[in-house]
Scaffold this motif. Structure first.
Motif, mmCIF file in Angstrom:
data_model
loop_
_atom_site.group_PDB
_atom_site.id
_atom_site.type_symbol
_atom_site.label_atom_id
_atom_site.label_comp_id
_atom_site.label_asym_id
_atom_site.label_seq_id
_atom_site.Cartn_x
_atom_site.Cartn_y
_atom_site.Cartn_z
ATOM 1 N N LEU A 1 -1.480 5.085 9.933
ATOM 2 C CA LEU A 1 -1.725 4.767 11.327
ATOM 3 C C LEU A 1 -3.062 4.058 11.499
ATOM 4 N N LYS A 2 -4.090 4.560 10.853
ATOM 5 C CA LYS A 2 -5.406 3.947 10.971
ATOM 6 C C LYS A 2 -5.411 2.546 10.364
ATOM 7 N N ALA A 3 -4.747 2.423 9.216
ATOM 8 C CA ALA A 3 -4.683 1.113 8.568
ATOM 9 C C ALA A 3 -3.889 0.126 9.413
ATOM 10 N N GLN A 4 -2.815 0.611 10.042
ATOM 11 C CA GLN A 4 -1.998 -0.275 10.873
ATOM 12 C C GLN A 4 -2.787 -0.762 12.084
ATOM 13 N N GLN A 5 -3.567 0.101 12.682
ATOM 14 C CA GLN A 5 -4.427 -0.304 13.792
ATOM 15 C C GLN A 5 -5.379 -1.415 13.361
ATOM 16 N N THR A 6 -6.027 -1.205 12.235
ATOM 17 C CA THR A 6 -6.992 -2.192 11.737
ATOM 18 C C THR A 6 -6.320 -3.511 11.416
ATOM 19 N N ARG A 7 -5.187 -3.438 10.706
ATOM 20 C CA ARG A 7 -4.504 -4.670 10.300
ATOM 21 C C ARG A 7 -4.009 -5.456 11.508
ATOM 22 N N THR A 8 -3.507 -4.780 12.526
ATOM 23 C CA THR A 8 -3.012 -5.481 13.711
ATOM 24 C C THR A 8 -4.141 -6.207 14.435
ATOM 25 N N VAL A 9 -5.260 -5.519 14.612
ATOM 26 C CA VAL A 9 -6.408 -6.142 15.279
ATOM 27 C C VAL A 9 -6.927 -7.321 14.466
ATOM 28 N N VAL A 10 -7.024 -7.145 13.151
ATOM 29 C CA VAL A 10 -7.502 -8.230 12.282
ATOM 30 C C VAL A 10 -6.550 -9.424 12.352
ATOM 31 N N LEU B 1 0.817 -1.210 0.000
ATOM 32 C CA LEU B 1 0.000 0.000 0.000
ATOM 33 C C LEU B 1 0.849 1.257 0.000
ATOM 34 N N ARG B 2 1.974 1.212 0.703
ATOM 35 C CA ARG B 2 2.863 2.378 0.713
ATOM 36 C C ARG B 2 3.426 2.665 -0.670
ATOM 37 N N VAL B 3 3.703 1.594 -1.404
ATOM 38 C CA VAL B 3 4.216 1.776 -2.759
ATOM 39 C C VAL B 3 3.156 2.407 -3.657
ATOM 40 N N LEU B 4 1.903 1.975 -3.476
ATOM 41 C CA LEU B 4 0.828 2.443 -4.344
ATOM 42 C C LEU B 4 0.224 3.773 -3.906
ATOM 43 N N ARG B 5 0.440 4.126 -2.623
ATOM 44 C CA ARG B 5 -0.255 5.299 -2.087
ATOM 45 C C ARG B 5 0.285 6.594 -2.680
ATOM 46 N N ARG B 6 -0.608 7.521 -2.919
ATOM 47 C CA ARG B 6 -0.235 8.843 -3.425
ATOM 48 C C ARG B 6 -0.916 9.917 -2.573
ATOM 49 N N GLY B 7 -0.381 11.127 -2.594
ATOM 50 C CA GLY B 7 -1.003 12.209 -1.847
ATOM 51 C C GLY B 7 -0.025 12.894 -0.933
ATOM 52 N N ARG B 8 -0.530 13.793 -0.099
ATOM 53 C CA ARG B 8 0.336 14.552 0.792
ATOM 54 C C ARG B 8 0.865 13.672 1.911
ATOM 55 N N GLN B 9 2.044 14.019 2.423
ATOM 56 C CA GLN B 9 2.703 13.210 3.447
ATOM 57 C C GLN B 9 1.844 13.102 4.702
ATOM 58 N N TYR B 10 1.201 14.212 5.093
ATOM 59 C CA TYR B 10 0.387 14.202 6.316
ATOM 60 C C TYR B 10 -0.756 13.197 6.184
ATOM 61 N N GLN B 11 -1.423 13.206 5.028
ATOM 62 C CA GLN B 11 -2.518 12.266 4.822
ATOM 63 C C GLN B 11 -2.016 10.827 4.802
ATOM 64 N N GLN B 12 -0.845 10.619 4.223
ATOM 65 C CA GLN B 12 -0.273 9.278 4.194
ATOM 66 C C GLN B 12 -0.069 8.757 5.606
#
Length: 434
Positions: free
Chosen positions: A152-161, A136-147
């Motif tokens: 962080l939100k994705a990491q929370q979800t992935r860890t719980v899953v 996802l980091r390779v594919l992600r585009r946009g401003r650094q702050y949004q990334q």
């Protein structure tokens, strides 16, 4: 550059030292040699477990106060205590082999091995999540702050899953592992099998692994259910035990109740040699009326037509060769050399690799019964077991006159779990194909 040379030289010296040490170890007396080799295996496995524990500690604790978003310090302290206890139990698993092997499993050994199995599932799930995050980091585009916020939100979800999936897999694996192994019926055609032997039934047990998490009570259940089928022959295709006779002799006593018209037979697996007590186990099994096929054969003679016979041969596991175990080893000539080529030949060989060598030899082997693979037992080991072994699990038709049957195991090694794999008591019916 100088530092790189030093590292390279140090690595070469370390490898050479390990090779020389191995040569020295193989020259020692077999009992001392077995102890040292077991210590090496334990050290290596403990090292792998330590790496896994370090990885989980970093993921779940050192970097993870925000990932799990604990709302209070109390919950964070409770979570941290649970994780540390879990990791400690997994880390000391191999120590239970030294102090907690008795006639029936002790609770502390069961807890430690369950934690180890869960640790394996959790590491796998988190690694998959890490790979997804990298993608996802390779594919992600946009401003650094949004990334960063999305990450962080994705990491929370992935860890719980990942934690939830690992717990579900472990719970399912534990349910299968602690259930009685089902009876699996298999019909195998055999060329040259005399008509008088058509329908001969064979019970195959394999990879019972009496030890820290399998004891007398579970073996007794298997013996009772095997005997209920009233088989003509019973074979134990290796890896019966994981410790010495002194600790597990009483646990093996139910084997004395195994009876069949054409006999009960045993061959060694790699774990018998890991115990360093294989000769004592031979004596113990013979006292239980189990015939040990130590690179030798037994002739099954039809009770009604004595001229009809089957050559049942058994070969030692080749781990004996690796350990330099005198008087043992994979010797197909000794096991098969005196079989009449006109007889149907059944070979007991613990590892599928030995089955392949036997079928490629000059001997006309009709059926090989193996075990060893466990079907991988847990994910992701099932992938390695499939890739490494020439025959993975189940029935293989190698040629018009030769078959291999690989049992996934009657129980399991250590970890009382089966994830995406099964256990079985194999009920084989031989079918004449003249």
């Amino acid at each position: 550059m100088a530092a790189s040379r030093k590292v390279a030289v140090a690595s070469v010296c370390l490898v050479l030292s390990l090779i020389l040490l191995q040569f020295y170890v193989t020259s020692l007396h077999k009992e001392l040699r077995a102890k040292i080799l077991r210590a090496q295996i334990t050290t290596f496995m403990s090292g792998l477990i330590s790496l896994a524990c370090w990885y989980l500690y970093r993921r779940l604790l050192a970097e993870n106060h925000t990932v799990l978003a604990c709302p209070s310090r109390l919950l964070w302290t409770l979570w941290k205590s649970v994780v540390i206890c879990f990791l400690l139990c997994a880390q000391v698993t191999y120590a239970t082999n030294l102090f907690f092997i008795t006639t029936d499993p002790q609770w502390i050994a069961m807890v430690c091995y369950i934690c180890l199995g869960t640790l394996i599932q959790l590491v796998c799930c988190l690694l998959v999540c890490d790979l997804i995050e990298i993608g996802l980091r390779v594919l992600r585009r946009g401003r650094q702050y949004q990334q960063n916020q999305i990450s962080l939100k994705a990491q929370q979800t992935r860890t719980v899953v990942a934690i939830l999936i690992a717990l579900m897999l472990s719970a399912r694996g534990l349910t299968v592992g602690l259930s009685p192994p089902p009876l699996k019926k298999v019909t195998i055609p055999m060329t040259k099998l005399p008509r008088s032997f058509d329908g001969l039934t064979v019970i195959q047990l394999s990879d019972i692994h009496l030890g820290p998490t399998v004891g007398r009570s579970r073996l007794q259940d298997v013996v009772d259910r095997a005997m209920a089928t009233k088989p003509d022959v019973i074979v134990i295709a290796g890896d019966l035990v994981d410790s010495v006779v002194k600790k597990l002799g009483e646990a093996a006593e139910p084997l004395k109740q195994l009876q069949a018209p054409y006999g009960v037979y045993f061959i060694t697996g790699n774990h018998e040699y890991y115990t360093g007590d294989v000769d004592a186990w031979f004596d113990k099994l013979r006292s239980l009326n189990v015939q040990v096929l130590h690179n030798e054969k037994a002739i099954l003679q039809n009770h009604k037509q004595p001229e009809d016979t089957i050559c049942l041969a058994g070969v030692d596991d080749n781990t004996a060769d690796s350990f330099g175990y005198d008087g043992h080893g994979e010797h197909l000539d000794k096991a098969l050399g005196s079989c009449d080529p006109d007889q149907p030949i059944i070979l007991l060989a613990h590892k599928p690799s030995c089955a392949k060598r036997a079928l490629q030899s000059k001997y006309n082997v009709n059926l090989v019964l193996s075990g060893h693979t466990h079907g991988g037992q847990l994910f992701p080991m099932i992938i390695a077991a499939y890739l490494v072994n020439p025959y993975y699990v189940g029935l293989y038709r190698v040629s018009d006159h030769a078959h291999v049957y690989v049992s996934p195991g009657t129980f399991y090694w250590g970890i009382p779990m089966r994830v995406f794999t099964s256990m079985e008591i194999t009920h084989i019916t031989l079918q004449a194909t003249w």
